[in-house]
Design an enzyme around this catalytic site. Structure first.
Site, PDB file in Angstrom:
ATOM      1  N   ARG A 219     -14.114  13.526   7.187  1.00 35.79           N
ATOM      2  CA  ARG A 219     -12.643  13.936   7.662  1.00 35.79           C
ATOM      3  C   ARG A 219     -12.926  15.152   7.123  1.00 35.79           C
ATOM      4  O   ARG A 219     -12.075  16.336   6.709  1.00 35.79           O
ATOM      5  CB  ARG A 219     -12.089  13.198   7.759  1.00 35.79           C
ATOM      6  CG  ARG A 219     -12.207  12.355   8.986  1.00 35.79           C
ATOM      7  CD  ARG A 219     -10.974  11.281   8.541  1.00 35.79           C
ATOM      8  NE  ARG A 219      -9.735  11.082   8.361  1.00 35.79           N
ATOM      9  CZ  ARG A 219      -9.078  10.752   8.396  1.00 35.79           C
ATOM     10  NH1 ARG A 219      -9.223   9.349   7.401  1.00 35.79           N
ATOM     11  NH2 ARG A 219      -7.379  10.812   7.890  1.00 35.79           N
TER      12      ARG A 219
ATOM     13  N   LYS B  26      -8.612  -1.370   5.919  1.00 35.43           N
ATOM     14  CA  LYS B  26      -9.097  -1.048   3.968  1.00 35.43           C
ATOM     15  C   LYS B  26      -7.938  -2.459   3.808  1.00 35.43           C
ATOM     16  O   LYS B  26      -8.264  -3.961   3.365  1.00 35.43           O
ATOM     17  CB  LYS B  26      -8.800  -0.445   3.246  1.00 35.43           C
ATOM     18  CG  LYS B  26     -10.199   0.606   3.081  1.00 35.43           C
ATOM     19  CD  LYS B  26     -10.181   1.728   2.535  1.00 35.43           C
ATOM     20  CE  LYS B  26      -9.068   2.683   3.365  1.00 35.43           C
ATOM     21  NZ  LYS B  26      -9.695   3.974   2.844  1.00 35.43           N
TER      22      LYS B  26
ATOM     23  N   SER C 219      -8.077   4.116   9.495  1.00 38.73           N
ATOM     24  CA  SER C 219      -8.556   4.083   7.651  1.00 38.73           C
ATOM     25  C   SER C 219      -7.681   3.309   6.621  1.00 38.73           C
ATOM     26  O   SER C 219      -8.848   2.815   5.698  1.00 38.73           O
ATOM     27  CB  SER C 219      -8.877   5.911   7.124  1.00 38.73           C
ATOM     28  OG  SER C 219      -8.797   5.482   5.692  1.00 38.73           O
TER      29      SER C 219
ATOM     30  N   ASP D 231     -15.436   3.665   6.799  1.00 35.69           N
ATOM     31  CA  ASP D 231     -14.216   4.078   6.516  1.00 35.69           C
ATOM     32  C   ASP D 231     -15.056   5.658   5.411  1.00 35.69           C
ATOM     33  O   ASP D 231     -14.891   6.215   5.471  1.00 35.69           O
ATOM     34  CB  ASP D 231     -12.699   3.447   5.928  1.00 35.69           C
ATOM     35  CG  ASP D 231     -11.889   4.494   5.270  1.00 35.69           C
ATOM     36  OD1 ASP D 231     -11.346   5.450   6.227  1.00 35.69           O
ATOM     37  OD2 ASP D 231     -11.127   4.160   4.278  1.00 35.69           O
TER      38      ASP D 231
ATOM     39  N   HIS E 237       1.394  -1.409  -0.147  1.00 38.37           N
ATOM     40  CA  HIS E 237       0.127  -0.308   0.420  1.00 38.37           C
ATOM     41  C   HIS E 237       1.223   1.042   0.228  1.00 38.37           C
ATOM     42  O   HIS E 237       1.811   1.214   0.487  1.00 38.37           O
ATOM     43  CB  HIS E 237      -0.771  -0.134   1.616  1.00 38.37           C
ATOM     44  CG  HIS E 237      -1.815   0.718   1.251  1.00 38.37           C
ATOM     45  ND1 HIS E 237      -3.106   1.293   0.531  1.00 38.37           N
ATOM     46  CD2 HIS E 237      -1.518   1.841   1.639  1.00 38.37           C
ATOM     47  CE1 HIS E 237      -3.630   2.088   0.896  1.00 38.37           C
ATOM     48  NE2 HIS E 237      -2.712   3.122   1.594  1.00 38.37           N
TER      49      HIS E 237
HETATM   50  N1  URA Z   1      -5.672   7.205   1.995  1.00 39.94           N
HETATM   51  C1  URA Z   1      -6.470   6.817   3.326  1.00 39.94           C
HETATM   52  O1  URA Z   1      -7.221   4.950   2.229  1.00 39.94           O
HETATM   53  N2  URA Z   1      -6.969   7.717   4.202  1.00 39.94           N
HETATM   54  C2  URA Z   1      -6.790   8.535   4.668  1.00 39.94           C
HETATM   55  O2  URA Z   1      -7.480   8.521   6.179  1.00 39.94           O
HETATM   56  C3  URA Z   1      -5.301   9.166   4.335  1.00 39.94           C
HETATM   57  C4  URA Z   1      -5.278   8.441   3.001  1.00 39.94           C
END
Ligand code: URA
Length: 433
Positions: A172, A191, A187, A165, A86
């Site tokens: 946010r 995932k 966050s 999320d 990621h």
């Molecule tokens: N990428 C994400 O998936 N979430 C965040 O809060 C910031 C970057």
């Protein structure tokens, strides 16, 4: 059963208190169900921005978010250990697209959920969609079929994966609560955990084009994500990598796909190759191949040199409905930007160039807008290169001359030329585990 006292939780966090895992689970569950209104969640998020969450709270928040949706177990279905990578987001970052076929060619399955562009950063899904016919809306069955047949699959996150999320992220975004390490870490990791990765390599970008501007901030984010992963029983390591300048030379969707193919052909820019080797080696070393990172690096290099990774790319694109031989979208106007001075290039600012590409149409200025896959910027020279006034330093690929003129000034402003030689910083700055 007493009703959730959201006001008490907001007050407690405002005053620097600590929540129990049960309180966090209840708050997130009720929010995802629509029982906690956005105004209360906004107040709580702002309290978290100021007061933070400790490691146990951050893990509990992440697990509560995961529990609001479905979780995948591709490793069980394939009888294999799943490795995932990621990136926290950058400019010109096409690393996942190069790595997926390489890792698959080395015999390790890749089943990945990716995202779209965010702000000035590009997104893997937008890049994949530049390939004619390529589909990223795969059902779970299609995703697994593709992974079984060609060893790799990348799809968009389905609506039922971590719905909390999606809600929190949107909130946010408009309440000034994006920039909080525990919220970002939760966050991202929610995932990854829901996607079923057994081992995760995090590419934490550092610099002007990244969400973390300094190495100190990046370390804190990396450690927070590593701690969540460990707490959830996954293996995690992080590479802190350079994002003051774009990665590679191409910024923009189809232009980046060309660069992906270049690297798979054994060509391509040195910085991107460096990161592909480093992250690819970490992924293979964490897989079920049972090899160390040196052997893993050799296998990554061999997958490229032998043509196996390129072959896998073709098979993968076909498996997701794309045509790997089809011409990619091409912008009608290609305009050279010329150096305004002689000397050495010291800076090519990633944030400025990323925004310039967005303004050309490579990214979005409003929610859900379509992107123009053809447009973007290709750097003809990179940091450390010597240039003479009038040399072409970049090519702007645009829809029309008006778009070009607007962006040319931004590109020039992003480039700093100095009088003495410059040694570019390495791409991989640090490894943390
Ligand atoms: N990428 C994400 O998936 N979430 C965040 O809060 C910031 C970057």
């Amino acid at each position: 059963v007493r009703e959730l006292d959201t006001v008490a939780l907001i007050r407690a966090k405002r005053d620097g208190g600590t929540h129990t895992p049960a309180q966090l689970a209840e708050l997130i569950t009720q929010y995802a169900l629509g029982a906690v209104p956005d105004y209360q969640m906004s107040a709580w998020l702002m309290a978290v921005c100021w007061r933070g969450l400790d490691a146990a709270e951050t893990l509990a928040l992440t697990e509560a978010m995961v529990a609001t949706g479905v979780t995948l177990a591709p490793g069980e279905a394939l009888g294999r250990r799943i490795v995932d990578k990621h990136s926290t987001g950058g400019v010109g970052d096409k690393t996942s697209l190069v790595l997926a076929p390489i890792v698959a060619a080395c015999g390790v399955p890749v089943v990945k959920m990716s995202g779209r562009g965010l702000g000035h950063t590009g997104g893997t899904l937008d890049k994949l969609e530049a390939i004619p016919g390529m589909s990223i809306d795969l059902s779970l069955d299609d995703l697994m079929r593709c992974a079984r047949e060609v060893g790799c699959a990348i799809a968009g996150q389905t609506a039922d994966l971590v719905p909390a999320d999606k809600l929190l992220y949107a909130l946010r975004d408009v309440t000034g609560t994006v920039e909080s390490v525990p919220l970002i870490a939760a966050s991202i990791m929610s995932k990854k955990l829901a996607g079923g990765a057994d081992a995760i390599v995090l590419d934490v970008k550092v610099g002007s084009g990244a969400f973390m501007r300094t190495i100190e901030e990046a370390r804190v984010l990396a450690d927070a994500m590593i701690s969540i992963g460990r707490g959830a029983g996954r293996d995690v390591c992080a590479l802190l990598t350079q994002m003051d300048r774009p990665l590679g030379r191409a910024i923009g969707n189809a232009l980046e796909i060309r660069e992906v193919v270049d690297v798979l052909r054994g060509e391509g820019p040195a910085d991107l190759i460096e990161l592909v080797h480093a992250a690819g080696a970490e992924l293979l070393a964490m897989s079920d191949l049972g090899i160390d990172v040196d052997e893993a690096r050799t296998r990554v290099e061999h997958a490229i040199a032998s043509g196996a990774a390129l072959e896998r790319w073709h098979a993968w694109v076909r498996a997701q409905g794309g045509d790997p031989e089809a011409a990619l979208p091409q912008a009608p106007v290609v305009h050279p930007v010329r150096a305004a001075a002689s000397g050495w290039i010291e800076r090519m600012d990633a944030w400025t160039l990323g925004n310039a590409a967005v303004h050309l149409g490579a990214g979005r200025l409003v929610k859900n807008a379509p992107v123009d896959h053809a447009v973007g910027i290709v750097l003809e020279r990179v940091v450390g290169d010597r240039v003479t006034t009038g040399d072409t330093v970049a090519l702007v690929h645009a829809r029309d001359a008006a778009a070009t003129a607007a962006v040319e000034q931004d590109v020039l402003a992003a480039i700093e030329i100095v009088d003495s030689p410059v040694a570019p910083a390495p791409v991989v700055l640090e490894r943390r585990a």
